[in-house]
Design a protein around this motif. Structure first.
Motif, PDB file in Angstrom:
ATOM      1  N   GLU A   6     -15.524 -11.788  34.060  1.00 24.18           N
ATOM      2  CA  GLU A   6     -16.642 -12.564  33.531  1.00 24.18           C
ATOM      3  C   GLU A   6     -17.641 -12.879  34.632  1.00 24.18           C
ATOM      4  N   CYS A  22     -19.052  -9.977  30.360  1.00 21.56           N
ATOM      5  CA  CYS A  22     -17.658  -9.642  30.645  1.00 21.56           C
ATOM      6  C   CYS A  22     -17.568  -8.128  30.734  1.00 21.56           C
ATOM      7  N   TRP A  36     -14.822 -14.539  23.038  1.00 20.43           N
ATOM      8  CA  TRP A  36     -15.025 -15.537  24.078  1.00 20.43           C
ATOM      9  C   TRP A  36     -14.286 -16.801  23.664  1.00 20.43           C
ATOM     10  N   ARG A  38     -13.119 -20.855  25.301  1.00 18.45           N
ATOM     11  CA  ARG A  38     -13.432 -21.834  26.345  1.00 18.45           C
ATOM     12  C   ARG A  38     -12.342 -22.896  26.393  1.00 18.45           C
ATOM     13  N   ARG A  45      -7.219 -24.081  24.784  1.00 16.10           N
ATOM     14  CA  ARG A  45      -8.272 -23.070  24.791  1.00 16.10           C
ATOM     15  C   ARG A  45      -8.705 -22.818  23.344  1.00 16.10           C
ATOM     16  N   TYR A  95     -13.654 -17.845  28.870  1.00 17.40           N
ATOM     17  CA  TYR A  95     -12.785 -16.703  29.077  1.00 17.40           C
ATOM     18  C   TYR A  95     -13.141 -15.566  28.110  1.00 17.40           C
ATOM     19  N   CYS A  96     -13.049 -14.374  28.604  1.00 18.78           N
ATOM     20  CA  CYS A  96     -13.217 -13.166  27.816  1.00 18.78           C
ATOM     21  C   CYS A  96     -11.826 -12.666  27.415  1.00 18.78           C
ATOM     22  N   ARG A  97     -11.720 -12.207  26.179  1.00 18.98           N
ATOM     23  CA  ARG A  97     -10.424 -11.699  25.693  1.00 18.98           C
ATOM     24  C   ARG A  97     -10.633 -10.412  24.918  1.00 18.98           C
ATOM     25  N   TRP A 108      -6.840 -10.849  29.024  1.00 21.81           N
ATOM     26  CA  TRP A 108      -7.701 -11.992  29.338  1.00 21.81           C
ATOM     27  C   TRP A 108      -8.385 -11.779  30.678  1.00 21.81           C
ATOM     28  N   GLY A 111     -11.899 -16.025  33.777  1.00 21.92           N
ATOM     29  CA  GLY A 111     -12.749 -17.132  33.376  1.00 21.92           C
ATOM     30  C   GLY A 111     -13.940 -17.346  34.290  1.00 21.92           C
TER      31      GLY A 111
END
Length: 118
Positions: A6, A22, A36, A38, A45, A95-97, A108, A111
């Motif tokens: 990210e 990301c 996304w 947070r 989360r 965070y990108c997932r 993941w 962050g």
């Protein structure tokens, strides 16, 4: 090696904008749904925005609808989160997932911090 990295976080201003990115590598990005999330200290989360592998479907948390926009560029293996009308309560680690539908692998990123001072 799978990587989600990210970027674009930092200090935002109330009412202002930030754009998170990301960048993905090590897997077939175009086959994965992207999201996304947070998290703030002491809380779970939470999902902010989701986009399907083909970009045909998106969904958002009610608290961000109309202000945040998720998009992706499968040619660049990158997913974005455009954040407008920033709010103080939007400060969090974002965070990108990646999820392989329907029940495949999940990855993941580490962050990126978004700070919105009051």
């Amino acid at each position: 090696q799978v990587q989600l990295v990210e970027s674009g976080g930092g200090l935002g201003q109330p009412g202002g904008s930030l754009r998170l990115s990301c960048a993905a590598s090590g897997f077939t990005f175009r086959r994965y749904d992207m999201s996304w999330y947070r998290q703030v200290p002491g809380k779970e989360r939470e999902l902010v925005a989701h986009i399907s592998a083909t970009s045909l479907r998106t969904r958002y948390a009610d608290s961000v609808k109309g202000r945040l926009t998720i998009s992706r560029d499968n040619a660049k293996n990158t997913v974005y989160l455009e954040m407008n009308s920033l709010k103080v309560e939007g400060a969090a680690v974002y965070y990108c997932r990646a999820d392989e539908p329907p029940y495949g692998a999940t990855y993941w990123g580490p962050g990126t911090q978004v700070t919105v001072p009051s």
